[in-house]
Design a protein around this motif. Structure first.
Motif, PDB file in Angstrom:
ATOM      1  N   MET A   1       0.843  -1.212   0.000  1.00 10.59           N
ATOM      2  CA  MET A   1       0.000   0.000   0.000  1.00 10.59           C
ATOM      3  C   MET A   1       0.875   1.259   0.000  1.00 10.59           C
ATOM      4  SD  MET A   1      -2.902  -0.980   2.719  1.00 10.59           S
ATOM      5  CE  MET A   1      -3.809  -2.508   2.599  1.00 10.59           C
ATOM      6  N   CYS A   2       1.913   1.174   0.808  1.00  3.95           N
ATOM      7  CA  CYS A   2       2.836   2.313   0.892  1.00  3.95           C
ATOM      8  C   CYS A   2       3.457   2.625  -0.471  1.00  3.95           C
ATOM      9  CB  CYS A   2       3.948   1.901   1.842  1.00  3.95           C
ATOM     10  SG  CYS A   2       4.257   3.055   3.091  1.00  3.95           S
ATOM     11  N   ARG A   3       3.904   1.577  -1.135  1.00  3.56           N
ATOM     12  CA  ARG A   3       4.557   1.774  -2.441  1.00  3.56           C
ATOM     13  C   ARG A   3       3.579   2.311  -3.480  1.00  3.56           C
ATOM     14  NH1 ARG A   3       7.463  -2.535  -0.211  1.00  3.56           N
ATOM     15  NH2 ARG A   3       5.919  -4.098  -0.809  1.00  3.56           N
ATOM     16  N   LYS A   4       2.319   1.899  -3.376  1.00  5.01           N
ATOM     17  CA  LYS A   4       1.325   2.437  -4.316  1.00  5.01           C
ATOM     18  C   LYS A   4       1.143   3.935  -4.094  1.00  5.01           C
ATOM     19  CE  LYS A   4      -1.455  -1.503  -5.580  1.00  5.01           C
ATOM     20  NZ  LYS A   4      -2.020  -2.615  -4.847  1.00  5.01           N
ATOM     21  N   ILE A   5       1.129   4.347  -2.838  1.00  2.00           N
ATOM     22  CA  ILE A   5       0.901   5.778  -2.555  1.00  2.00           C
ATOM     23  C   ILE A   5       2.146   6.596  -2.924  1.00  2.00           C
ATOM     24  CG2 ILE A   5       0.164   7.493  -0.860  1.00  2.00           C
ATOM     25  CD1 ILE A   5      -1.185   5.265   0.726  1.00  2.00           C
ATOM     26  N   THR A   6       3.329   6.085  -2.593  1.00  6.82           N
ATOM     27  CA  THR A   6       4.534   6.850  -2.968  1.00  6.82           C
ATOM     28  C   THR A   6       4.644   6.943  -4.493  1.00  6.82           C
ATOM     29  OG1 THR A   6       5.883   4.855  -2.673  1.00  6.82           O
ATOM     30  CG2 THR A   6       5.893   6.445  -0.863  1.00  6.82           C
ATOM     31  N   ALA A   7       4.238   5.882  -5.180  1.00  8.62           N
ATOM     32  CA  ALA A   7       4.248   5.925  -6.652  1.00  8.62           C
ATOM     33  C   ALA A   7       3.242   6.955  -7.148  1.00  8.62           C
ATOM     34  CB  ALA A   7       3.921   4.547  -7.229  1.00  8.62           C
ATOM     35  N   PHE A   8       2.057   6.963  -6.564  1.00  6.79           N
ATOM     36  CA  PHE A   8       1.013   7.907  -6.974  1.00  6.79           C
ATOM     37  C   PHE A   8       1.539   9.342  -6.891  1.00  6.79           C
ATOM     38  CE2 PHE A   8      -2.418  10.852  -6.064  1.00  6.79           C
ATOM     39  CZ  PHE A   8      -3.372  10.516  -7.009  1.00  6.79           C
ATOM     40  N   PHE A   9       2.290   9.639  -5.847  1.00  6.31           N
ATOM     41  CA  PHE A   9       2.789  11.007  -5.659  1.00  6.31           C
ATOM     42  C   PHE A   9       4.152  11.240  -6.329  1.00  6.31           C
ATOM     43  CE2 PHE A   9      -0.274  10.867  -2.052  1.00  6.31           C
ATOM     44  CZ  PHE A   9      -1.058  11.938  -2.457  1.00  6.31           C
TER      45      PHE A   9
END
Ligand SMILES: O=C(O)COP(=O)(O)O
Length: 238
Positions: free
Chosen positions: A136-144
């Motif tokens: 989940m963390c990696r998805k959010i850091t990727a999103f930003f």
């Protein structure tokens, strides 16, 4: 992938020992409450689990007080009034909702993108170490758009323990060394808004910076530095 050439060359030069620039700082960021204000989206996911058990929703500030020790702990605390529960099943219900709604109201704190970029341009090694599930963390850091500046993003489930246990830190350190980090613990920083971040820093003997703008609590921990705004990290570390 589009390469931003000025950034690319800054990175190559600053990270190359050939050019004599010291590559000697490792900065590890917590995620929730440090890089991003994730409160509302986490709160909604928790309440989706509560309603799935027929329980009333909790107010957001109550849920926020339960965040910090990872998903399992979040479910245990958020369902304390539900005696008949299977925590694994509760975690699955949480994940099912949250992965579909990771970035609805979630925002990076002011100055995060610009500061991360400035630290990266100096040749420092940057990483995220969160208790939030790693995927989940990696998805959010990727999103930003942060992943390009991070040597790794580790979260719950990537190693067998969560902060303040040191395992995640040593995994980040291993990756950093593999990528050329040659500094020592005094050149290593943990930046976070939660006592688990500060305890981890103490446990492994690295510097700590406490983010007062976050939603965690420091309890009785004494950080080396405290910041009111994210970009103050620059004047401490650079
Ligand atoms: O999800 C949590 O419990 C906390 O995550 P964090 O370590 O990024 O603050």
């Amino acid at each position: 992938m589009l390469i931003n050439y000025p950034d690319f060359f800054k990175f190559v030069f600053s990270h190359s020992p050939v050019y004599g620039v010291a590559v000697n700082k490792l900065i590890i960021f917590d995620f929730d409450g440090t890089l991003a204000d994730t409160r509302t989206d986490i709160g909604r996911a928790v309440n989706s689990v509560r309603t799935s058990y027929g329980l009333p929703e909790f107010p957001m500030d109550k849920i926020v007080g339960y965040v910090g020790g990872g998903r399992t702990q979040l479910m245990e605390k958020s369902l304390h009034d539900q005696p008949e529960k299977d925590i694994t099943e509760a975690c699955n219900r949480f994940t099912e909702y949250y992965v579909r709604n990771l970035v609805v109201d979630t925002r990076l704190y002011d100055g995060v993108s610009e500061t991360i970029k400035a630290l990266w341009s100096k040749g420092y090694f940057l990483a995220v170490l969160s208790n939030k599930p790693g995927d989940m963390c990696r998805k959010i850091t990727a999103f930003f758009g942060l992943n390009q500046y991070l040597i790794t993003t580790l979260g719950g489930g990537d190693v067998s323990t969560v902060k303040p246990e040191p395992e995640g830190f040593y995994e980040v350190l291993r990756v950093a060394r593999e990528k050329g980090f040659n500094g020592k613990k005094e050149n290593t920083w943990m930046v976070g808004d939660h006592h688990t971040d500060l305890q981890l820093a103490l446990n492994v003997g690295i510097n700590s910076i406490f983010c007062k703008f976050g939603f965690g609590s420091r309890l009785e921990m004494n950080p080396d530095f405290e910041i009111e705004r994210f970009n103050e990290i620059k004047s401490i570390i650079i």
